[in-house]
Every structure is written in C-alpha cells, then in structure tokens.
Design an enzyme around this catalytic site. Sequence first.
Site, PDB file in Angstrom:
ATOM      1  N   TYR A  66      29.638  59.796  -5.561  1.00  0.00           N
ATOM      2  CA  TYR A  66      29.087  60.594  -6.832  1.00  0.00           C
ATOM      3  C   TYR A  66      28.950  61.954  -6.823  1.00  0.00           C
ATOM      4  O   TYR A  66      29.465  62.641  -7.739  1.00  0.00           O
ATOM      5  CB  TYR A  66      27.885  59.598  -7.381  1.00  0.00           C
ATOM      6  N   TRP A 104      27.780  55.322  -2.178  1.00  0.00           N
ATOM      7  CA  TRP A 104      27.803  55.604  -3.601  1.00  0.00           C
ATOM      8  C   TRP A 104      27.291  57.050  -4.131  1.00  0.00           C
ATOM      9  O   TRP A 104      27.916  57.552  -4.814  1.00  0.00           O
ATOM     10  CB  TRP A 104      27.009  54.536  -4.227  1.00  0.00           C
ATOM     11  N   ASP A 156      29.772  50.385  -7.615  1.00  0.00           N
ATOM     12  CA  ASP A 156      28.985  50.718  -8.839  1.00  0.00           C
ATOM     13  C   ASP A 156      29.159  49.661 -10.109  1.00  0.00           C
ATOM     14  O   ASP A 156      30.274  48.858 -10.095  1.00  0.00           O
ATOM     15  CB  ASP A 156      29.881  52.031  -9.575  1.00  0.00           C
TER      16      ASP A 156
END
Length: 486
Positions: free
Chosen positions: A433, A429, A449
Amino acid sequence: MTDNKDALYAAFKAKDARFDGRFFVGVSSTGIYCRPVCRAKQPKPENCTFYASAAAAEHAGYRPCLLCRPELAPGTSITDATANLVYRAARMLEESSGSGQSLDEIAGRLGCTDRHLRRVFTAAYHVSPVQYLQTCRLLLAKNLLTDTDLPVLEVAMAAGFGSLRRFNGLFKKQYKLSPTALRKRTVEEKKHKDNLTLALSYRPPYPWDEMLHFLAGRTLAGIEVVKNGEYMRTVHLVNADGTPVYGWVRVGHDPKKDALSVTVSETLLPVLPQVLARIRHLFDLYCDPVAVYETLRVMNDIRPGLCVLGARVPGCFNAFEMAVRAVLGQQITVKAASTLASRIVQAYGAPIQTGIEGLTRIFPLPEDLMSFGGAIKDRFGVLGVTAARSTTIFELARAFVQGEIDFDLPAQPEEEMKKLMAIRGIGSWTAQYIAMRAMEWPDAFLETDAGVKKALQPYTSKELLKMAEAWRPWRSYATINLWNTL
C-alpha cells in the site's frame, strides 16, 4: 518513436490527446514547436520535425507555441520509460529545477556517475541533462509569466535562475523576446494577488469525482479539506538552503482544458517545482490511461465493469504522513484510521496560519516522533493507538530520520518494500500500500485486502494473486478499479 514521421504526423493532424507529452512538433515555417494537440493551423508535413522532448525541440532552435503552451504538456509515468534511469533523472531535474541541485548530486542519488548519466540521457533525449534542466526552468518561468502577476525577478528566482540578468539573457536568446514582452502579449487578466494559480495537464479521461471521493474519505482534520469540488491541504517543505517553508495548496478541476487548476500560497514560491511535482504525484497526472486500459480490460472478462478507462491511483503529498496512515489503517476501517491519524495531528502537529477554515496544522515530522523514544506508547496510547502500532511508527520515524528507507523518486520500490517489512509490525499489505501510494509503484497488488476480496468473491487470496499476473505491470490500477466497484 520520433523516427516514424508518417504516424506522428497522423497523430498530430488528428489532435490525438493520447500522444500529448509523448512528442513535440517543430514547425520550420514558423520557428515554433507545438504539442500534438495544438489547434493552430495545420502545417504541411514537410515543415514538421518531431522531438521526444521539449528540450530537444528548443535545442534545435524552436520557440514554444503561445497557443498550445508546451509547458502544460503532461509527463510520463515510470513504466512508460524505456530506460528507467533516464526517466528518473528527467523527473528529478523537473522537480529540482528551482533548488540549484547539481548534476553530480542527482547522479549520486541515482547510483551512477555524472559521466554515465550524461551519456545515457543524451542518447535518450538528444540533449544533455543541463540543456534539459534549462528548458524545465524556462518553461516554468513562461508558465508563471503567462498565468500570474508575479514580478519578473520573483519569476526568475522561483524557476531556479541565479540572477535576473541571466534569466533575461537566456529567455531572450531562446525565445527571441524578453520576459516582459511575453507578458504584454498575454491577454488574460491576472487576478491573483496573494497566491498563484497554474494549470497542470493530464491525458483524458480523468475521473475527478472518483479521485476526490477517495481523498475525501481519508482527510486528516487540520491538514486536509475537500469542499465545493476542490481539494485543499497545508504544506511544509524545505527550500534549497534548508529553511522550512509553510503554506497551502488548493486543487480544482478544469475539464474543458483537460487540466487541474492548482492554486498555491505565495509563501511556497521558493519551493514551487517541488509543490507542483507532488501535486502531479498525488493526482497521478503522469498516467497514460489508454496504455493501462489496454492491459487491464481483460478484467472485464471476469465481470463487466471491473475495469474502467481512465482510473487513476491516488498518490500522496507527504511520504512519511502516508506511511504512518498506512500503519494505522491495518485491520481497521478507513474511517477509524483517519480518526486516529487526526488525533495525532491535533496533539503533535505544529500549528500553521493559512486563512482557510480547516487548514490549521502540518503533519508531525519524523524527527518529532522519534524524539519521543519509548514514551511514544504512552503518548499515542491515550489517543487510542495500540502499543504495538506506536512502536512500529517509532521505528518507521527512526528509519526515515536515519535514511534507512527512501521513498523519493530514485528509490527502487521493490527494495524499499523489503526494508519496510523488516520493521516489526509492517507486513506485505502495508508495504504494498505504501509503495502504491507513496512511491508511484504501478504494480502493487493487495490480494489479502478486504475490498479486493469482496470485489472478486468468491476467489481466495492465492487465486487472486495468480489471476493478477495477467495485469502486470499495472496491478496498482487493477486494485483501484476493484475498490471503485464497491
């Protein structure tokens, strides 16, 4: 693209904004070249020649139109380029136009020889990299001459020319008038004294309110302010000779011109091309919204309104700052992450004088955080940061300082994400990102998410990942669209 003259002339005649920056039109009857959205009298088809870049039009002997101003045309995004190497080289030339960086250095950063770069670049743009760089400098200078009251010498230096004599000679040779003559033909009153205001164009539609709302929810106290429909932040960059430069920027919206209005403190003049490039990245001005929507509109088959034409991916201005914020944001709310990051700024960010309320510090440098060593856990612990995340931030800073990871334009996001995930405490994640916001990666997807899962209930993460295969290569834009529905 420039071979299909009938289609390009039709787009030019229609003033189709989707093609702005995609090609330029040389008009033989006037000797000027225009953007496809130019509102001047329509020339005859037989008088038009089409070029893939402003540099190619200038190399053919055309001067830039004073009405549509080709220097304001939006650029292209990474996946728009048929040749990724050539595209990245062009972007690097634009960003480094004032730094004096050599072609050898740019080729080295791209992992090829300067001979190979010249060959593929010329094949794609029909001009050499040096000619392209010259056009970047001339157009930046033209922009400054038109929109600011800077002395001509300062314009020449900011645009990357080594001397006023060279600038005057090249400008007059290329545009058939001197820099001072161009300024006299500009009718707008120059009102800026201690700062500069320039326009950066985009392809409409542009969701300014949504972009500002996203940034407002993530502002760092002391570094960023969102107020009265504008975004402001402090800036710390390094100029060509390694000297640190400090200042501030303010970004507003001018929807009538399909552009953002960017005001820059005059202290940032030595690094102006860098500043403008980072603003374009932060506000995703290279995006072609129609191309993105053509792929992602299938999202609306799942539920109407999931994908909206024009959505942009908020980028970042400072890659290290963004990476630290991403680590702090793991498994906590956006507000909580911003609070922790703001505490770090207040404790360790160097003070700066801007004259603007709320803009008082710069983000700590990776070298500063690396110097804490093992004590970083104690220093950050009193601010509310866990020991594990403090250690991760230290390792991130070390990787930046030692050059083990690279978020600059030549970087390959998929390779850099692997390096990020090798750092303990950084998972998929966080790496996705960071790639999405710091590396202009258009194809990141955050299937785990919380916001993505909430927007697409009741699908599981595995089902979401499979579903998102149809959204390549724009999954970052799909993610933003999903967040915007919450």
